[in-house]
Write a protein that holds these residues in place. Structure first.
Motif, PDB file in Angstrom:
ATOM      1  N   LYS A 106      13.452  51.997   7.627  1.00 16.64           N
ATOM      2  CA  LYS A 106      12.010  52.278   7.487  1.00 16.64           C
ATOM      3  C   LYS A 106      11.296  51.049   6.921  1.00 16.64           C
ATOM      4  O   LYS A 106      10.263  50.625   7.435  1.00 16.64           O
ATOM      5  N   SER A 109      11.237  48.057   9.433  1.00 16.58           N
ATOM      6  CA  SER A 109      10.317  48.196  10.574  1.00 16.58           C
ATOM      7  C   SER A 109       8.878  47.917  10.138  1.00 16.58           C
ATOM      8  O   SER A 109       8.062  47.464  10.940  1.00 16.58           O
ATOM      9  N   SER A 110       8.570  48.176   8.873  1.00 12.15           N
ATOM     10  CA  SER A 110       7.219  47.887   8.376  1.00 12.15           C
ATOM     11  C   SER A 110       7.082  46.432   7.945  1.00 12.15           C
ATOM     12  O   SER A 110       6.088  45.764   8.246  1.00 12.15           O
ATOM     13  N   SER A 114       4.422  42.887   8.512  1.00 13.90           N
ATOM     14  CA  SER A 114       3.511  42.863   7.354  1.00 13.90           C
ATOM     15  C   SER A 114       3.836  41.637   6.504  1.00 13.90           C
ATOM     16  O   SER A 114       4.871  41.010   6.672  1.00 13.90           O
ATOM     17  N   PHE A 128       1.474  49.373   3.446  1.00 18.07           N
ATOM     18  CA  PHE A 128       1.817  49.175   4.852  1.00 18.07           C
ATOM     19  C   PHE A 128       0.795  49.900   5.718  1.00 18.07           C
ATOM     20  O   PHE A 128       0.414  51.043   5.411  1.00 18.07           O
ATOM     21  N   ARG A 130       1.160  49.311   9.387  1.00 15.87           N
ATOM     22  CA  ARG A 130       1.736  49.256  10.739  1.00 15.87           C
ATOM     23  C   ARG A 130       3.238  49.087  10.634  1.00 15.87           C
ATOM     24  O   ARG A 130       3.766  48.728   9.579  1.00 15.87           O
ATOM     25  N   ARG A 131       3.903  49.354  11.735  1.00 17.07           N
ATOM     26  CA  ARG A 131       5.345  49.090  11.804  1.00 17.07           C
ATOM     27  C   ARG A 131       5.740  48.976  13.263  1.00 17.07           C
ATOM     28  O   ARG A 131       4.963  49.348  14.162  1.00 17.07           O
ATOM     29  N   LEU A 134      10.139  53.089  15.668  1.00 16.47           N
ATOM     30  CA  LEU A 134      11.280  53.369  14.794  1.00 16.47           C
ATOM     31  C   LEU A 134      11.996  54.649  15.204  1.00 16.47           C
ATOM     32  O   LEU A 134      11.360  55.698  15.361  1.00 16.47           O
ATOM     33  N   THR A 166       3.700  54.763   7.291  1.00 16.67           N
ATOM     34  CA  THR A 166       4.509  54.072   8.308  1.00 16.67           C
ATOM     35  C   THR A 166       5.980  54.497   8.243  1.00 16.67           C
ATOM     36  O   THR A 166       6.779  54.084   9.073  1.00 16.67           O
TER      37      THR A 166
END
Ligand code: NAD
Length: 372
Positions: A106, A109-110, A114, A128, A130-131, A134, A166
């Motif tokens: 998790k 992916s963010s 970022s 956060f 966006r990501r 996933l 996210t």
């Protein structure tokens, strides 16, 4: 009569269950160039390798340690940049493993899209927004992380839960075959985590009728299959995989309560596995909260086919004994003069206030002394 004046349900995760579905994961996820964050035991399995052949390109990072430290997550980001020779070009991230791995996936992916380090986000300095796509694939049946917006990380030696919009995955893929390799101890500790989620979501001050139904169903499935699951029976592993996810959806709406709050210092200071750390206080909390939620907990016990709440508390104790776990804190290296510090750190987790009766520092200390 409704206990809550208002509530809302929000869980955007698409849940796919099926034995053998990992092999169809490329079509389910719909992406082709993936970063895979997985447990070390996953990357060596033939089953996993076969599933990964369906992707166009796969970069695997498999050096995940339990209770993910922020430093490990920063290192993964560095390795990925090194591998990509610049900005990473993945279409998506897959996390396959226990809760520690899913929480790591998790964050990765963010963070890949970022700025800054994970600690900036845990400390609330950044958020956060966006990501990358996933998909989360649990290999334990406990945390429910695949269906929550929570991530739990170790920062400066202390476990710190954080939530982020996210952290809701696009897909939670539940393939129980991946849980068959769990040794007895891991099946037991993670099963106790799932049971704690069901109980805590059910009684949480933030509860509502929708999640109560999920918590009841999950708790029933867990009590019916826990022992056979830790004995390695496949039908029971299948059932636990589903139950843990259902309990996860339940607490994704309500959050957890005191058993989780108290588990954080017990895990951080004494390295007790997460689910076991939660279960240590669960029987005492079942008894302590009863005066605040009597009718509700009578219903819970009755749905589970138990005479009363005392029988529920005893059932948890019996499952711990069946698993071979002591119920005494002293057996996990805790010293009596350290109970005050455990109580103090427990009170710092704001989920403590979601417990019926809102236990005070003195209540928590009394419970810790009771199980010392
Ligand atoms: P874990 O991910 O820490 O893994 C424990 C051990 O089990 C590891 O060594 C792992 O490699 C091994 N393992 C996992 N699956 C296996 C399998 N199928 N076969 C053999 N070995 C296997 O354990 P966990 O209990 O799943 O996760 C605990 C973590 O999840 C904690 O950090 C906890 O705080 C967090 N958590 C997160 C949420 C959430 O919503 N994000 C909820 C509850 C707990």
């Amino acid at each position: 009569m409704l206990e809550t004046e208002k509530f809302q349900i929000f869980n955007p995760v698409r849940i796919v269950y099926g034995k053998g579905e990992l092999e169809n994961s490329r079509d389910i996820f719909g992406v082709s160039q993936v970063l895979v964050i997985c447990d070390p035991f996953v990357s060596t399995s033939e089953y996993f390798k076969r599933a990964m052949e369906k992707y166009k390109s796969v970069f695997i990072y498999d050096k995940i340690v339990p209770n993910p430290p922020c430093e490990m997550i920063d290192e993964i980001i560095e390795s990925v940049y090194e591998y990509s020779k610049g900005a990473p070009k993945f279409d998506g991230v897959i996390g396959i493993g226990g809760g520690s791995t899913l929480d790591t996936a998790k964050a990765i992916s963010s963070l890949l899209v970022s700025e800054g380090k994970l600690s900036d986000y845990i400390e609330g300095k950044k958020r956060f927004d966006r990501r990358l796509p996933l998909m989360l694939v649990p290999t334990t049946s406990g945390t429910g992380s695949e269906v929550t917006n929570v991530g739990v990380y170790t920062l400066n030696g202390i476990k710190r839960p954080m939530t982020s919009p996210t952290f809701w995955a696009d897909v939670a893929l539940i393939d129980p075959i991946l849980t068959y390799s769990m040794p007895r101890r891991i099946a037991a500790t993670t099963g106790l985590d799932a049971l704690t989620h069901a109980v805590e979501s059910y009684w949480a001050i933030s509860t509502q009728p929708y999640t109560e139904g999920l918590a009841l169903r999950a708790a029933k499935m867990i009590l019916e299959s826990f022992e056979a699951s830790i004995d390695g029976e496949e039908w029971a592993r299948d059932e636990m995989a589903v139950a843990a996810t259902i309990a996860g959806v339940a607490f994704s709406q309500t959050r957890t309560t005191a058993a989780h709050a108290i588990s954080f210092p017990i895990t951080s200071f004494y390295n007790v596995e997460h689910g076991l750390a939660c279960a240590l206080t669960l029987p005492s909390l079942i008894r302590w909260t009863y005066k605040f939620v009597s009718k509700k907990m009578d219903d819970f016990a009755s749905y589970l086919g138990l005479k009363d709440v005392e029988e529920l508390a005893k059932k948890v104790e019996q499952l711990m004994e069946y698993s071979g776990f002591s119920r005494r804190l002293r057996d996990y290296g805790v010293k009596e003069n350290e109970l005050e510090e455990i109580a103090k750190v427990s009170m710092e987790a704001n989920i403590i206030n979601l417990t019926p009766g809102k236990p005070s520092y003195d209540d928590v200390l009394r419970i810790l002394k009771e199980i010392y």
